[in-house]
Every structure is written in C-alpha cells, then in structure tokens.
Design an enzyme around this catalytic site. Sequence first.
Site, PDB file in Angstrom:
ATOM      1  N   GLY A   1       3.245  -1.011  -6.635  1.00 23.72           N
ATOM      2  CA  GLY A   1       3.409  -1.132  -5.292  1.00 23.72           C
ATOM      3  C   GLY A   1       3.798  -2.555  -4.877  1.00 23.72           C
ATOM      4  CG  ASN A   2       4.244  -7.185  -6.526  1.00 22.05           C
ATOM      5  OD1 ASN A   2       5.414  -7.702  -6.103  1.00 22.05           O
ATOM      6  ND2 ASN A   2       3.319  -8.031  -6.704  1.00 22.05           N
ATOM      7  CG  HIS A   3       7.209  -5.097  -1.447  1.00 20.45           C
ATOM      8  ND1 HIS A   3       6.277  -5.423  -0.711  1.00 20.45           N
ATOM      9  CD2 HIS A   3       7.235  -3.660  -1.710  1.00 20.45           C
ATOM     10  CE1 HIS A   3       5.505  -4.374   0.067  1.00 20.45           C
ATOM     11  NE2 HIS A   3       6.257  -3.094  -0.482  1.00 20.45           N
TER      12      HIS A   3
ATOM     13  CB  THR B   1       6.683  -9.623  -4.225  1.00 14.43           C
ATOM     14  OG1 THR B   1       5.677 -10.058  -5.096  1.00 14.43           O
ATOM     15  CG2 THR B   1       7.758 -10.624  -3.946  1.00 14.43           C
TER      16      THR B   1
END
Length: 172
Positions: A43-45, A143
């Site tokens: 889920g981290n960008h 992020t």
Amino acid sequence: MSNSNTLCRSFKPFVDRRSRVLILGSMPGPEALRKRQYYGFTGNHFWTILPALLGEKKTADYRKKLAMLRRHRVALWDVLESCTRPGALDSSIRDLTPNKIPDLVRRYPNIRAIFINGQFAHKIFLKKFAGEITVPVAVLPSTSPANAAMPVAEKVRRWGALRKFLYNTAPS
C-alpha cells in the site's frame, strides 16, 4: 502485528560510491520488516512514485526495484536504527535510537542531498542531526498510505525535486 515490547531494527543502508541522493524514511513497518524490503508494504506509494519520476517501468520484483535505484544513484536508509512500535503508524514509535547518518554522508561523499520521506522522519532528523549535515536536506510528502489526502500524482510532482541532484553533473 507486533506488540509494544517488540524492538524493530532498520535495514542496512542501500548505498554505494556512486549514490548522489539519500532518501531517509523513519523505520520500516511490520510488513516491510517481515519481507526484509524497503517500503515492502504494497500500500505504500514509494515503488509507484520512484519509477514514475525516474522514467522507469513499475515492477513487483524487489531486486529490479533496487537495481533501478542503483542505476539512478539513489540510496535508501532510515532515520532510526531501532525503536519499539506496535503496528505500522509512525506516531506509535517509542524508544528511538537514531542511525549514524552523518557518518554515512561522510563515508559517501558523492551524496549531494538528503530527501526525507514524511514529516515524522523529518522531525526526528532535525532533533538528532541539526547542524551535523552539510548537504541540502529537504522533506517530501510521505509515501505512506496514511498520507491519503495527497494524490499520488502530486506526490510524484513533489518528489521530482530529486532529479536536480541525480542528473545535474555539477554539484549543487
């Protein structure tokens, strides 16, 4: 999920003699620690933003992600060497021990700038290292999926500040 007594330890720095930019997070979350991967929570960008601003294709292969960073002279590490943290939120971090970031920057003199991933890591960095770092330091939008108020496209735009230090041949 880790309990409040679990000591978390960051990874070794991902850096080499060619690195021009150092990106600092706070501390890998539980999923990243379990996978032993920087920004390992899907889920981290981070792994969406970096390929976009470096002109690369997004990949799920961690070795290819690291190879992309190496090609573009991007180093990774964390502000914290260890801490206790129940869960993934930075706000729950306690018992902080910082990494030796000034030593790393001295060991790798080609690092031209430090970019800090999010306000929490920046706050710790300033508290622990104010005045010890001579290269430019900038904070970028986190992020993390917890920073959902900012669209990914805007994060990519703001993270574009790295390019100046990666591709400009004259030291800044």
